[in-house]
Design an enzyme around this catalytic site. Structure first.
Site, short mmCIF file in Angstrom:
data_model
loop_
_atom_site.label_atom_id
_atom_site.label_comp_id
_atom_site.label_asym_id
_atom_site.label_seq_id
_atom_site.Cartn_x
_atom_site.Cartn_y
_atom_site.Cartn_z
N ASN A 160 62.08 -90.41 35.99
CA ASN A 160 61.07 -89.93 35.07
C ASN A 160 61.10 -88.42 35.08
OD1 ASN A 160 59.25 -92.42 34.43
ND2 ASN A 160 59.69 -92.55 36.60
N CYS A 217 64.59 -96.87 35.82
CA CYS A 217 64.18 -98.17 35.32
C CYS A 217 65.03 -99.21 36.00
CB CYS A 217 64.34 -98.26 33.80
SG CYS A 217 63.95 -99.91 33.18
N HIS A 234 61.92 -90.12 30.34
CA HIS A 234 62.89 -90.03 31.43
C HIS A 234 63.86 -88.90 31.09
CE1 HIS A 234 62.44 -94.38 33.13
NE2 HIS A 234 61.29 -93.81 32.88
MG MG Z 1 59.45 -94.58 33.60
#
Ligand code: MG
Length: 300
Positions: free
Chosen positions: A249, A240, A209
């Site tokens: 991400n 998340c 990320h």
């Molecule tokens: Mg992820």
């Protein structure tokens, strides 16, 4: 500089990205995005998750999505599978690869996945048996491999224990996930080397990320450690749902742009991918975190 000639990118936006969206996307929007991604040249795509539909409402339409998307020769479709019930759904849906997910930190498993590490691995073992009977490829995702919102820094031994358990289940690949975006390049290099040295038979992938802007630096550290499989999410979708402040991400197009510029082949058509990122941004209804989507392609 030592670099591989080619790497494998796994596109995880439809799963990891969309599960973090506050407003679930309509099934048709997901199908449109996935069908676009299937034509970018990407060879692995994580489509959805077979968790209990109530647990992640954003992905409750897993079966409908898998029934509606195109099947493109040479693209490996994967989905997350928590247990045997999830594997039964996975088998029926015709995916190629089932991916287990267990955190390296006990507190994360308890708080967010609602099971102990031991129970999660036992569920995965029961599911693995069924998956193998049906010829599915199996992989194991190590959540919180680089840091945990509750326990802080995660010791490498905790990661190795989960990888070892996955190896016993007969997985072909393991992915180390930086769930809350705290990994730094030295840690990535050392952990990737530790896993690669101890489990040379397993394919190793990395999942970053860009929470602290270190995702591409971490990819470079992974390359230097010999890793050739990386996750990305189109547009930089996601985050998340369990980790406060965890932004998207690493954007697949940022990954592809950097790697191709370095002479590392990804097999992905950046123009086609950028068209998908624009589509993702339209459906999300907000500006996504991708850099290359803003900057555009490099001058030739
Ligand atoms: Mg992820």
């Amino acid at each position: 500089m030592f670099l591989p000639e080619a790497v494998t990118i796994r596109e995880v936006g439809p799963r990891d990205g969309l599960q973090a969206e506050s407003r679930p996307w309509p099934t048709e929007a997901k199908v449109e995005l996935i069908n676009g991604l299937l034509r970018t040249g990407v060879r692995r795509l994580e489509v959805t998750s077979f968790v209990r539909p109530g647990a992640i409402p954003q992905l409750a339409d897993a079966e409908a999505v898998l029934a509606a998307i195109d099947r493109v020769e040479g693209v490996r479709l994967s989905a997350l599978v928590p247990n045997r019930t999830g594997m039964e759904r996975a088998v029926r849906s015709g995916i190629h690869e089932a991916s287990f997910f267990v955190a390296a930190s006990e507190a994360f498993n308890q708080h967010n996945l609602r099971r102990s590490t031991e129970a999660a691995l036992a569920d995965a073992a029961a599911a693995a048996e069924l998956g193998r009977e049906h010829g599915l490829l199996l992989s194991g995702f190590v959540v919180t491999a680089f840091g945990c919102p509750y326990e802080g820094r995660v010791p490498p031994d905790a990661v190795l224990r989960v990888v070892e358990a996955y190896a016993r289940l007969g997985v072909q690949s393991v992915y180390l996930g930086d769930t809350i975006g705290v990994a730094h390049p030295r840690q990535v290099y050392e952990l990737a080397r530790a896993v690669g040295d101890r489990f040379p038979e397993l394919e190793l992938g990395l999942h970053f990320h860009n929470t602290r802007g270190a995702a591409l630096a971490n990819v470079l550290a992974g390359l230097e450690a010999g890793v050739t499989v990386f996750d990305g999410a189109v547009g930089g979708l996601g985050g998340c749902p369990y980790a406060t402040g965890a932004t998207g991400n690493v954007a697949t197009e940022d990954l592809v742009d950097m790697l191709e510029a370095m002479g590392v082949a990804t097999g992905i058509d950046l123009d086609a991918l950028l068209a998908c990122a624009r589509l993702a941004e339209r459906h999300a209804g907000r500006q996504l975190s991708s850099h290359v989507l803003r900057a555009g392609k490099r001058p030739a």
